[in-house]
Motif scaffolding. Structure first.
Motif, PDB file in Angstrom:
ATOM      1  N   VAL A 207      81.610 -32.606  43.215  1.00 35.21           N
ATOM      2  CA  VAL A 207      82.696 -31.255  43.783  1.00 35.21           C
ATOM      3  C   VAL A 207      83.703 -31.368  45.403  1.00 35.21           C
ATOM      4  O   VAL A 207      85.032 -31.381  45.380  1.00 35.21           O
ATOM      5  CB  VAL A 207      82.023 -29.945  43.872  1.00 35.21           C
ATOM      6  CG1 VAL A 207      83.223 -29.108  43.979  1.00 35.21           C
ATOM      7  CG2 VAL A 207      81.636 -29.376  42.195  1.00 35.21           C
ATOM      8  N   GLN A 208      82.674 -31.905  46.697  1.00 34.88           N
ATOM      9  CA  GLN A 208      82.988 -32.391  47.636  1.00 34.88           C
ATOM     10  C   GLN A 208      84.298 -33.383  47.984  1.00 34.88           C
ATOM     11  O   GLN A 208      85.499 -32.897  48.609  1.00 34.88           O
ATOM     12  CB  GLN A 208      82.035 -32.365  49.015  1.00 34.88           C
ATOM     13  CG  GLN A 208      80.978 -31.210  48.972  1.00 34.88           C
ATOM     14  CD  GLN A 208      80.088 -31.455  49.517  1.00 34.88           C
ATOM     15  OE1 GLN A 208      79.758 -33.170  50.130  1.00 34.88           O
ATOM     16  NE2 GLN A 208      79.253 -30.657  50.727  1.00 34.88           N
ATOM     17  N   ALA A 211      87.067 -32.064  45.917  1.00 38.47           N
ATOM     18  CA  ALA A 211      87.698 -31.311  46.206  1.00 38.47           C
ATOM     19  C   ALA A 211      88.461 -31.524  47.408  1.00 38.47           C
ATOM     20  O   ALA A 211      90.045 -31.437  48.292  1.00 38.47           O
ATOM     21  CB  ALA A 211      86.608 -29.939  46.806  1.00 38.47           C
ATOM     22  N   THR A 220      94.128 -34.105  41.198  1.00 39.59           N
ATOM     23  CA  THR A 220      92.261 -33.781  40.592  1.00 39.59           C
ATOM     24  C   THR A 220      92.420 -33.790  39.191  1.00 39.59           C
ATOM     25  O   THR A 220      92.395 -33.257  38.494  1.00 39.59           O
ATOM     26  CB  THR A 220      91.193 -33.196  41.956  1.00 39.59           C
ATOM     27  OG1 THR A 220      92.066 -31.489  41.464  1.00 39.59           O
ATOM     28  CG2 THR A 220      91.955 -33.492  42.802  1.00 39.59           C
ATOM     29  N   TRP A 230      81.590 -25.157  38.555  1.00 41.03           N
ATOM     30  CA  TRP A 230      82.565 -25.108  39.805  1.00 41.03           C
ATOM     31  C   TRP A 230      83.130 -27.020  39.944  1.00 41.03           C
ATOM     32  O   TRP A 230      84.395 -26.281  40.426  1.00 41.03           O
ATOM     33  CB  TRP A 230      81.548 -26.070  40.612  1.00 41.03           C
ATOM     34  CG  TRP A 230      81.354 -25.761  42.192  1.00 41.03           C
ATOM     35  CD1 TRP A 230      83.070 -25.202  42.651  1.00 41.03           C
ATOM     36  CD2 TRP A 230      80.509 -26.058  43.324  1.00 41.03           C
ATOM     37  NE1 TRP A 230      83.338 -25.618  44.063  1.00 41.03           N
ATOM     38  CE2 TRP A 230      81.802 -25.941  44.422  1.00 41.03           C
ATOM     39  CE3 TRP A 230      79.573 -26.756  43.097  1.00 41.03           C
ATOM     40  CZ2 TRP A 230      81.337 -26.064  45.599  1.00 41.03           C
ATOM     41  CZ3 TRP A 230      78.927 -26.917  44.833  1.00 41.03           C
ATOM     42  CH2 TRP A 230      80.070 -27.262  45.833  1.00 41.03           C
ATOM     43  N   ASP A 233      86.551 -25.926  38.101  1.00 42.00           N
ATOM     44  CA  ASP A 233      87.425 -24.384  38.678  1.00 42.00           C
ATOM     45  C   ASP A 233      88.566 -25.507  39.441  1.00 42.00           C
ATOM     46  O   ASP A 233      89.449 -24.810  40.136  1.00 42.00           O
ATOM     47  CB  ASP A 233      86.496 -23.877  39.463  1.00 42.00           C
ATOM     48  CG  ASP A 233      86.095 -22.348  38.087  1.00 42.00           C
ATOM     49  OD1 ASP A 233      86.469 -22.704  37.317  1.00 42.00           O
ATOM     50  OD2 ASP A 233      84.759 -21.977  38.180  1.00 42.00           O
ATOM     51  N   ILE A 234      88.184 -26.534  39.938  1.00 40.97           N
ATOM     52  CA  ILE A 234      88.961 -27.383  41.117  1.00 40.97           C
ATOM     53  C   ILE A 234      89.801 -27.790  41.029  1.00 40.97           C
ATOM     54  O   ILE A 234      90.874 -28.426  41.450  1.00 40.97           O
ATOM     55  CB  ILE A 234      88.232 -27.650  42.677  1.00 40.97           C
ATOM     56  CG1 ILE A 234      87.385 -29.193  42.663  1.00 40.97           C
ATOM     57  CG2 ILE A 234      87.009 -26.348  43.139  1.00 40.97           C
ATOM     58  CD1 ILE A 234      86.722 -29.628  43.628  1.00 40.97           C
ATOM     59  N   ASP A 236      92.976 -30.129  38.713  1.00 38.95           N
ATOM     60  CA  ASP A 236      93.972 -29.244  38.114  1.00 38.95           C
ATOM     61  C   ASP A 236      93.879 -30.230  36.659  1.00 38.95           C
ATOM     62  O   ASP A 236      94.837 -29.206  36.050  1.00 38.95           O
ATOM     63  CB  ASP A 236      95.112 -30.565  38.657  1.00 38.95           C
ATOM     64  CG  ASP A 236      95.368 -30.574  39.929  1.00 38.95           C
ATOM     65  OD1 ASP A 236      95.166 -29.308  40.588  1.00 38.95           O
ATOM     66  OD2 ASP A 236      95.222 -31.695  41.082  1.00 38.95           O
ATOM     67  N   SER A 238      90.993 -30.283  33.232  1.00 41.69           N
ATOM     68  CA  SER A 238      89.404 -30.510  33.080  1.00 41.69           C
ATOM     69  C   SER A 238      89.054 -31.364  31.726  1.00 41.69           C
ATOM     70  O   SER A 238      90.395 -30.692  30.725  1.00 41.69           O
ATOM     71  CB  SER A 238      88.948 -29.214  33.852  1.00 41.69           C
ATOM     72  OG  SER A 238      87.492 -29.071  33.035  1.00 41.69           O
TER      73      SER A 238
END
Length: 314
Positions: A207-208, A211, A220, A230, A233-234, A236, A238
């Motif tokens: 995730v890091q 992000a 992304t 998670w 959610d971050i 663009d 999925s």
């Protein structure tokens, strides 16, 4: 000879609970302690157990004999054995799952595995958002670079996708180390695509990295089984794969096949959009490694093989 009893899962503690109401007060106190804390006999000496239960070593011995054991030593061994079996069963259920029994035949395991893996692929097909996949494929085709992040089992998926992208001429790197991945992510731009592969969607390092790439403008993409996770959610875009089933936890191989299914779909859609250069590059890379492949061995029973052998003999 020592007397024995059934030491199946919970058998001794169950026996104690059944007999507790008929025990004298001193023995009942010991029973209450063992029922509440079954590991106590395996951890304490007879004197320590007596002190802990407010009784005496002699009472502990009488307690053990009332359950069918010659003494405290035999009782401790039986309790330890039972706890070991319970721990093994718990580990099996946690890491392997309830679908498989330790005594299952190879044929049954094969059938169960096949059903689980086919189900995972079908579930992925039914739930996949083709618009999201198409958006990701178009962005990758038009990108100047693709970063792919994945740790643990997902690292293999990331590396496989990187190899496929590389063969058709797309600049791509796969990162499984968070330091290297973050260093690469910060160098991306609006012309880049960053992909994070995480089955649970909760892997902190993945995730890091994703992000960070998104923060500098890269499109992304998340590949995960949880579209409310998670990483989803971050991102663009999925793309959802099948969730793990109740076996081979926490690293369910059917999940990996679902992820491979998704990257195969992405790969083919990308190759379609760049058909001419992709086919030229595939041909070039195949030729480059052809000298390292042995020629197919002829079947010794075929007419061609017999003819060659006859020529060599003459």
């Amino acid at each position: 000879m020592p007397r024995s009893m059934n030491t199946g899962n919970g058998a001794i503690v169950s026996r104690i609970a059944e007999r507790r109401h008929a025990m004298p007060v001193a023995l009942a106190r010991i029973a209450d302690l063992v029922i509440s804390h079954p590991t106590t006999p395996a951890e304490l000496t007879i004197t320590e157990l007596a002190e802990r239960s407010g009784s005496s070593p002699a009472s502990v011995t009488r307690f053990c004999r009332s359950l069918g054991f010659d003494g405290y030593t035999q009782f401790r061994v039986a309790i330890a054995t039972e706890l070991g079996h319970a721990a093994a069963e718990h580990a099996w259920l946690t890491d392997i799952g309830a679908e498989f029994e330790p005594t299952d035949s190879p044929e049954k395991i094969l059938r169960t595995l096949l059903n689980v893996h086919v189900s995972g692929l079908e579930t992925t097909r039914e739930g996949i958002d083709l618009d999201a996949v198409g958006r990701a494929a178009r962005a990758i085709t038009a990108s100047t670079h693709v970063d792919i992040y994945g740790l643990g089992g997902s690292a293999g998926i990331a590396q496989e996708f990187q190899r496929r992208m590389h063969r058709i001429g797309i600049s791509a790197h796969a990162w499984s180390d968070v330091h290297d991945g973050l260093a690469s992510a910060v160098l991306q731009s609006e012309s880049s695509v960053a992909i994070g592969v995480s089955s649970t969607g909760q892997t902190n390092e993945t995730v890091q990295m994703l992000a960070q790439a998104g923060a500098v403008g890269a499109l992304t993409v998340a590949i995960t089984h949880d579209d409310e996770s998670w990483i989803a959610d971050i991102a663009d875009v999925s793309i959802t794969t099948a969730a793990p089933v109740g076996y081979l936890r926490p690293d369910d191989m059917s999940v990996k096949h679902s992820q491979l299914f998704v990257i195969d779909l992405l790969y083919l859609l990308i190759a379609q959009q760049m058909f001419d250069p992709a086919t030229r590059r595939l041909a070039a890379t195949a030729t480059a490694v052809s000298g390292h492949r042995r020629p197919r061995k002829l079947n010794s029973r075929s007419p061609e093989a017999r003819s060659e052998l006859q020529e060599e003999a003459s």
